[in-house]
Design a protein around this motif. Structure first.
Motif, PDB file in Angstrom:
ATOM      1  N   ASN A  84     -47.232  24.869  84.295  1.00 17.45           N
ATOM      2  CA  ASN A  84     -45.792  24.701  84.137  1.00 17.45           C
ATOM      3  C   ASN A  84     -45.178  23.949  85.318  1.00 17.45           C
ATOM      4  O   ASN A  84     -44.232  23.167  85.150  1.00 17.45           O
ATOM      5  CB  ASN A  84     -45.112  26.055  83.954  1.00 17.45           C
ATOM      6  CG  ASN A  84     -45.322  26.618  82.552  1.00 17.45           C
ATOM      7  OD1 ASN A  84     -45.480  25.872  81.592  1.00 17.45           O
ATOM      8  ND2 ASN A  84     -45.316  27.937  82.432  1.00 17.45           N
ATOM      9  N   SER A  85     -45.705  24.176  86.516  1.00 23.42           N
ATOM     10  CA  SER A  85     -45.213  23.437  87.683  1.00 23.42           C
ATOM     11  C   SER A  85     -45.498  21.946  87.534  1.00 23.42           C
ATOM     12  O   SER A  85     -44.635  21.097  87.828  1.00 23.42           O
ATOM     13  CB  SER A  85     -45.866  23.961  88.967  1.00 23.42           C
ATOM     14  OG  SER A  85     -45.471  25.289  89.221  1.00 23.42           O
ATOM     15  N   GLU A  86     -46.709  21.617  87.072  1.00 20.50           N
ATOM     16  CA  GLU A  86     -47.058  20.218  86.870  1.00 20.50           C
ATOM     17  C   GLU A  86     -46.236  19.605  85.740  1.00 20.50           C
ATOM     18  O   GLU A  86     -45.876  18.421  85.798  1.00 20.50           O
ATOM     19  CB  GLU A  86     -48.556  20.081  86.586  1.00 20.50           C
ATOM     20  CG  GLU A  86     -49.425  20.435  87.782  1.00 20.50           C
ATOM     21  CD  GLU A  86     -50.895  20.141  87.553  1.00 20.50           C
ATOM     22  OE1 GLU A  86     -51.225  19.513  86.517  1.00 20.50           O
ATOM     23  OE2 GLU A  86     -51.714  20.535  88.394  1.00 20.50           O
ATOM     24  N   ALA A  87     -45.939  20.396  84.722  1.00 17.68           N
ATOM     25  CA  ALA A  87     -45.109  19.895  83.629  1.00 17.68           C
ATOM     26  C   ALA A  87     -43.705  19.552  84.128  1.00 17.68           C
ATOM     27  O   ALA A  87     -43.145  18.491  83.791  1.00 17.68           O
ATOM     28  CB  ALA A  87     -45.038  20.932  82.513  1.00 17.68           C
ATOM     29  N   ILE A  88     -43.117  20.440  84.938  1.00 16.48           N
ATOM     30  CA  ILE A  88     -41.784  20.194  85.498  1.00 16.48           C
ATOM     31  C   ILE A  88     -41.799  18.922  86.342  1.00 16.48           C
ATOM     32  O   ILE A  88     -40.894  18.081  86.267  1.00 16.48           O
ATOM     33  CB  ILE A  88     -41.323  21.400  86.345  1.00 16.48           C
ATOM     34  CG1 ILE A  88     -40.929  22.573  85.435  1.00 16.48           C
ATOM     35  CG2 ILE A  88     -40.179  21.023  87.264  1.00 16.48           C
ATOM     36  CD1 ILE A  88     -39.598  22.407  84.743  1.00 16.48           C
ATOM     37  N   GLU A  89     -42.830  18.769  87.179  1.00 17.37           N
ATOM     38  CA  GLU A  89     -42.928  17.574  88.025  1.00 17.37           C
ATOM     39  C   GLU A  89     -43.044  16.308  87.180  1.00 17.37           C
ATOM     40  O   GLU A  89     -42.444  15.276  87.510  1.00 17.37           O
ATOM     41  CB  GLU A  89     -44.144  17.696  88.950  1.00 17.37           C
ATOM     42  CG  GLU A  89     -44.005  18.750  90.028  1.00 17.37           C
ATOM     43  CD  GLU A  89     -45.261  18.883  90.866  1.00 17.37           C
ATOM     44  OE1 GLU A  89     -46.177  18.052  90.692  1.00 17.37           O
ATOM     45  OE2 GLU A  89     -45.331  19.813  91.699  1.00 17.37           O
ATOM     46  N   ARG A  90     -43.833  16.390  86.107  1.00 18.04           N
ATOM     47  CA  ARG A  90     -44.012  15.212  85.249  1.00 18.04           C
ATOM     48  C   ARG A  90     -42.694  14.829  84.583  1.00 18.04           C
ATOM     49  O   ARG A  90     -42.327  13.649  84.525  1.00 18.04           O
ATOM     50  CB  ARG A  90     -45.076  15.508  84.186  1.00 18.04           C
ATOM     51  CG  ARG A  90     -45.314  14.381  83.190  1.00 18.04           C
ATOM     52  CD  ARG A  90     -46.001  13.204  83.856  1.00 18.04           C
ATOM     53  NE  ARG A  90     -46.232  12.118  82.924  1.00 18.04           N
ATOM     54  CZ  ARG A  90     -45.368  11.138  82.667  1.00 18.04           C
ATOM     55  NH1 ARG A  90     -44.187  11.095  83.300  1.00 18.04           N
ATOM     56  NH2 ARG A  90     -45.662  10.170  81.813  1.00 18.04           N
ATOM     57  N   VAL A  91     -41.962  15.820  84.077  1.00 18.71           N
ATOM     58  CA  VAL A  91     -40.686  15.538  83.414  1.00 18.71           C
ATOM     59  C   VAL A  91     -39.659  15.031  84.428  1.00 18.71           C
ATOM     60  O   VAL A  91     -38.875  14.108  84.144  1.00 18.71           O
ATOM     61  CB  VAL A  91     -40.161  16.791  82.685  1.00 18.71           C
ATOM     62  CG1 VAL A  91     -38.777  16.534  82.095  1.00 18.71           C
ATOM     63  CG2 VAL A  91     -41.130  17.213  81.588  1.00 18.71           C
ATOM     64  N   ALA A  92     -39.664  15.625  85.622  1.00 20.02           N
ATOM     65  CA  ALA A  92     -38.695  15.231  86.648  1.00 20.02           C
ATOM     66  C   ALA A  92     -38.886  13.784  87.093  1.00 20.02           C
ATOM     67  O   ALA A  92     -37.948  13.155  87.604  1.00 20.02           O
ATOM     68  CB  ALA A  92     -38.805  16.160  87.853  1.00 20.02           C
ATOM     69  N   SER A 143     -31.471  29.341  82.699  1.00 19.62           N
ATOM     70  CA  SER A 143     -30.278  28.806  83.366  1.00 19.62           C
ATOM     71  C   SER A 143     -30.652  27.826  84.475  1.00 19.62           C
ATOM     72  O   SER A 143     -29.879  26.905  84.785  1.00 19.62           O
ATOM     73  CB  SER A 143     -29.433  29.947  83.946  1.00 19.62           C
ATOM     74  OG  SER A 143     -30.143  30.614  84.970  1.00 19.62           O
ATOM     75  N   ARG A 144     -31.828  28.010  85.085  1.00 24.54           N
ATOM     76  CA  ARG A 144     -32.247  27.142  86.187  1.00 24.54           C
ATOM     77  C   ARG A 144     -33.014  25.917  85.733  1.00 24.54           C
ATOM     78  O   ARG A 144     -33.312  25.036  86.545  1.00 24.54           O
ATOM     79  CB  ARG A 144     -33.128  27.938  87.153  1.00 24.54           C
ATOM     80  CG  ARG A 144     -32.369  28.950  87.991  1.00 24.54           C
ATOM     81  CD  ARG A 144     -33.329  29.859  88.739  1.00 24.54           C
ATOM     82  NE  ARG A 144     -34.394  29.097  89.398  1.00 24.54           N
ATOM     83  CZ  ARG A 144     -35.486  29.650  89.907  1.00 24.54           C
ATOM     84  NH1 ARG A 144     -35.668  30.955  89.805  1.00 24.54           N
ATOM     85  NH2 ARG A 144     -36.397  28.913  90.500  1.00 24.54           N
ATOM     86  N   MET A 145     -33.356  25.839  84.434  1.00 27.67           N
ATOM     87  CA  MET A 145     -34.241  24.782  83.973  1.00 27.67           C
ATOM     88  C   MET A 145     -33.653  23.403  84.241  1.00 27.67           C
ATOM     89  O   MET A 145     -34.345  22.487  84.685  1.00 27.67           O
ATOM     90  CB  MET A 145     -34.560  24.963  82.491  1.00 27.67           C
ATOM     91  CG  MET A 145     -35.793  24.210  82.025  1.00 27.67           C
ATOM     92  SD  MET A 145     -36.282  24.703  80.344  1.00 27.67           S
ATOM     93  CE  MET A 145     -36.997  26.316  80.630  1.00 27.67           C
ATOM     94  N   LEU A 160     -34.732  19.832  87.114  1.00 25.42           N
ATOM     95  CA  LEU A 160     -34.929  18.469  86.634  1.00 25.42           C
ATOM     96  C   LEU A 160     -33.813  17.579  87.186  1.00 25.42           C
ATOM     97  O   LEU A 160     -32.737  18.064  87.556  1.00 25.42           O
ATOM     98  CB  LEU A 160     -34.921  18.458  85.102  1.00 25.42           C
ATOM     99  CG  LEU A 160     -36.023  19.291  84.446  1.00 25.42           C
ATOM    100  CD1 LEU A 160     -35.799  19.369  82.947  1.00 25.42           C
ATOM    101  CD2 LEU A 160     -37.399  18.708  84.745  1.00 25.42           C
ATOM    102  N   PRO A 161     -34.043  16.277  87.240  1.00 22.56           N
ATOM    103  CA  PRO A 161     -33.019  15.386  87.794  1.00 22.56           C
ATOM    104  C   PRO A 161     -31.757  15.380  86.936  1.00 22.56           C
ATOM    105  O   PRO A 161     -31.820  15.603  85.720  1.00 22.56           O
ATOM    106  CB  PRO A 161     -33.714  14.017  87.777  1.00 22.56           C
ATOM    107  CG  PRO A 161     -34.772  14.135  86.733  1.00 22.56           C
ATOM    108  CD  PRO A 161     -35.235  15.548  86.807  1.00 22.56           C
ATOM    109  N   TYR A 167     -29.352  13.685  79.513  1.00 21.97           N
ATOM    110  CA  TYR A 167     -30.315  14.053  78.477  1.00 21.97           C
ATOM    111  C   TYR A 167     -29.981  15.427  77.890  1.00 21.97           C
ATOM    112  O   TYR A 167     -29.298  16.248  78.497  1.00 21.97           O
ATOM    113  CB  TYR A 167     -31.731  14.046  79.030  1.00 21.97           C
ATOM    114  CG  TYR A 167     -31.978  15.034  80.142  1.00 21.97           C
ATOM    115  CD1 TYR A 167     -32.394  16.338  79.868  1.00 21.97           C
ATOM    116  CD2 TYR A 167     -31.805  14.671  81.478  1.00 21.97           C
ATOM    117  CE1 TYR A 167     -32.606  17.248  80.878  1.00 21.97           C
ATOM    118  CE2 TYR A 167     -32.028  15.568  82.502  1.00 21.97           C
ATOM    119  CZ  TYR A 167     -32.427  16.852  82.198  1.00 21.97           C
ATOM    120  OH  TYR A 167     -32.637  17.752  83.206  1.00 21.97           O
ATOM    121  N   LYS A 168     -30.509  15.653  76.702  1.00 24.06           N
ATOM    122  CA  LYS A 168     -30.312  16.918  76.004  1.00 24.06           C
ATOM    123  C   LYS A 168     -31.474  17.871  76.284  1.00 24.06           C
ATOM    124  O   LYS A 168     -32.641  17.485  76.214  1.00 24.06           O
ATOM    125  CB  LYS A 168     -30.215  16.676  74.502  1.00 24.06           C
ATOM    126  CG  LYS A 168     -28.935  15.986  74.062  1.00 24.06           C
ATOM    127  CD  LYS A 168     -27.749  16.942  74.150  1.00 24.06           C
ATOM    128  CE  LYS A 168     -26.511  16.331  73.524  1.00 24.06           C
ATOM    129  NZ  LYS A 168     -25.396  17.295  73.472  1.00 24.06           N
TER     130      LYS A 168
END
Length: 658
Positions: free
Chosen positions: A489-497, A542-544, A548-549, A553-554
């Motif tokens: 999940n950490s890597e997923a957040i980094e990839r999306v960010a 709430s923190r999601m 992210l930057p 976006y939706k």
């Protein structure tokens, strides 16, 4: 020397009626736990009590025969065969008959493998290897309980050699030292593997041997030469009962187990056994007529209870009521008594000696060969597929499920997928639409592709089996796949960010697991609990956006898919295969899903940064009933996931939000 041996033997009691009572506690706790009685969430520790008792009795038997030079390895094995196999083979035969009438072909294939494994004492190894994300649930495996027999039977193969060789080279005290080493090494193995390979820790002998060895060490220690008063012995037994009771009433399925937690019921069992050597009033409770009877039939009762629960549930299209459960209990005790009084005595009358090998050899081998032939025939005929015509929608769902399980985007490890199939559109473009989550996101890939293709989005799929997209959390109960969730999940957040022009992020998970208490979350700062889990979910939702930057976006959170927790799909497909009415299988899907959807809405709250999608208006339009099969297509592909057809039904809802 002879006198010394007689003194050593005098420390042991040949028959312990209180141990029959302990067996009763063990089997009743397992039985009621498996029947779903919520008052005893830790009833599974009954198996651990059985292990301690078995180690105590078997080690005494081996040691006492060895010091009197009457131990014979072949006769020991024959006695084990005489004790275990008559009832086991009878239950396997009865279960096979029930399986042929009730199970789908694919289920019958799995059953045949488990039956063959049980007949050759390898059940625990079979279920250990079978354990994966898409394995059938426990409620669909009628012989799952035989894993504990596999552990014991493998223990019986090696334990005599450990005792006899240790006694020969190190003497009696050396045997105790060897057993102590086994306990320490095996317990450490069990605890360490809970994090890296919890299935091995649960099913396999190296991680369970310490429980049997505790009983063995207790058996060799005898009464330690002590003369304990009634009051003191009563305190010891009472303490043991309280410790065992604590395990039964306060352990839960999310309790890390076995490992160090299993030490608690094992210590309790050891105190009951040790204190029971001395006269006391508390042990007399364990010796009453009812407890002794249940203890005597505990082995056949353990054998029959789980197949009755499972086959009854699989054959029914309605939920089992309390009245039905009482009938089940009566059937269990009746079947156990038949085995105890009708089957086992036939074989107990035959001496388990080498002189009777001509009798025992065919009696031991023939049933195994017969079971092997029956199981082979079920496998070669693809689960006796010709019993009934297979409904087209069931076949369609099975084919889709098989493809779904092999999807290259559904990862099992910590790394994000590098498959080209997880990129939608031009691979040289930065993605503008991302799908992130566990298999409940993977089930939406057909809809995701349709949205991306129709609107010209470049898409990216990030999914991992067993890992809800809830960052910075540890997910319980632990499993081989969940152990990597935090990293994934950490890597997923980094990839999306890192995506500069994100148009939309679609997040999907099996939220029901954590809303219902079937799974727990912890961030490491507090002990995992249902209330704490929901607080963590609300906080992470709430923190999601903050992780992210910033941008326009939706953030779309997919709600609770109406798959339910009552095995609606397998119930319906099994009933349809047998040409039965299957509407009752999904009768409560709408109300059940609505309940958890409202819970999820409460956690998301009025967060204007999150759009929450509700499946119910599109999948269950009449607001009363959610169909497993709508007359043209299956809405599910298994008990936990919706089909591609159903996934596409939410396309317009998602497009409207983007």
């Amino acid at each position: 020397m002879t006198q010394l041996r007689q003194i050593e033997k005098s420390n042991f009691i040949k028959f312990r009626p209180d141990i029959e009572g302990m067996r009763a506690i063990a089997v009743l706790s397992v039985l009621l736990f498996h029947m779903g009685f919520s008052a005893i969430p830790g009833g599974f520790v009954g198996v651990d009590i059985f292990f301690v008792i078995s180690g105590f009795l078997i080690t005494q038997d081996i040691y006492n025969r060895s010091v009197t030079e009457k131990f014979n390895l072949m006769e020991f094995y024959l006695r084990r065969v005489r004790r275990i196999f008559p009832s086991l083979i009878a239950v396997l035969i009865a279960s096979t008959v029930a399986a042929v009438f009730i199970l789908l072909p694919s289920e019958l294939e799995n059953f045949s493998k488990s039956a063959l494994s049980a007949s050759i004492s390898l059940s625990n190894i079979y279920f250990f290897k079978k354990n994966d994300y898409f394995s059938p649930s426990a409620e669909e495996m009628p012989l799952l309980h035989t894993w504990s027999l596999g552990v014991e039977e493998q223990f019986y193969i090696f334990w005599p050699m450990v005792i006899v060789l240790s006694l020969k080279f190190f003497g009696r005290h050396g045997v105790k030292a060897v057993l102590s080493v086994v306990i320490i090494i095996s317990l450490i193995c069990s605890e360490l593997l809970l994090k890296s390979n919890p299935s091995f820790s649960f099913y396999m002998l190296p991680a369970r041997a310490w429980e049997l060895a505790i009983g063995g060490l207790l058996g060799l220690s005898g009464n330690l030469g002590l003369q304990i008063k009634k009051s003191v012995a009563g305190v010891l037994v009472s303490a043991g009962i309280l410790i065992v009771g604590y395990s039964i009433f306060f352990f839960e399925k999310t309790t890390p187990f076995p490992g160090l937690h299993a030490l608690i019921p094992c210590i309790g069992a050891a105190l009951i056994i040790f204190g029971g050597q001395f006269e006391n009033l508390v042990s007399s409770f364990l010796c009453n007529v009812v407890m002794k009877y249940i203890g005597r039939i505990s082995y056949p009762l353990y054998l029959v209870h789980w197949p009755i629960i499972v086959f009854w549930g699989l054959a029914s299209t309605t939920e089992v009521s309390m009245a039905v459960k009482l009938v089940q209990i009566a059937v269990m005790f009746g079947a156990a008594h038949v085995l105890y009084a009708g089957v086992e005595p036939i074989f107990r009358r035959i001496p388990a000696t080498r002189a009777r090998m001509k009798v025992w050899a065919p009696m031991a081998v023939a049933p195994v060969i017969a079971m092997g032939l029956v199981c082979a025939s079920m496998l070669f005929t693809n689960g006796l597929q010709g019993r009934h015509p297979m409904p087209a929608w069931v076949s369609q769902a099975a084919a889709e499920s098989s493809s779904f399980q092999r999807d290259p985007c559904l990862m099992r490890g910590a790394e994000l997928s590098t498959s080209a199939q997880c990129v939608i559109g031009d691979p040289t473009r930065q993605p503008t639409l991302v799908l992130w989550g566990n298999s409940h996101a993977t089930q939406l890939i057909p809809a995701f592709r349709e949205i991306a293709d129709a609107n010209g989005y470049a898409g990216l799929i990030i999914t991992k089996a067993g890992c809800a997209p809830i960052p910075d959390t540890t997910m319980l109960p632990n499993s081989e796949m969940r152990r990597d969730c935090r990293q994934f999940n950490s890597e997923a957040i980094e990839r999306v960010a890192a995506i500069p022009k994100l148009k939309g992020l679609i997040v999907a998970g099996n939220w029901r697991t954590y809303l219902s208490g079937g799974g727990l979350l912890t961030d490491g700062d507090e002990v995992a609990s249902p209330d704490g889990t929901q607080r963590i979910m609300a906080d992470r939702f709430s923190r999601m956006r903050e992780q992210l930057p910033p941008g326009g976006y939706k953030l779309i959170l997919m709600g609770i898919a109406p798959t339910g927790e009552n095995k609606a799909f397998s119930c319906a497909s099994r009933a349809a295969y047998r040409n039965m009415d299957f509407r009752n299988c999904s009768s409560d899907l709408y109300s059940d899903t609505l309940f958890y959807q409202k819970d999820l809405e409460g956690l998301v709250g009025k967060n204007s940064k999150i759009d929450l999608v509700d499946y119910l208006p599109v999948m269950c339009p009449d607001q009363k009933y959610c169909a497993v099969y709508n007359g043209r297509n299956a809405n599910f592909l298994d008990d936990s996931h919706i089909s591609a057809h159903a996934a596409k039904s939410v396309v317009s809802t998602i497009e409207h939000l983007l």
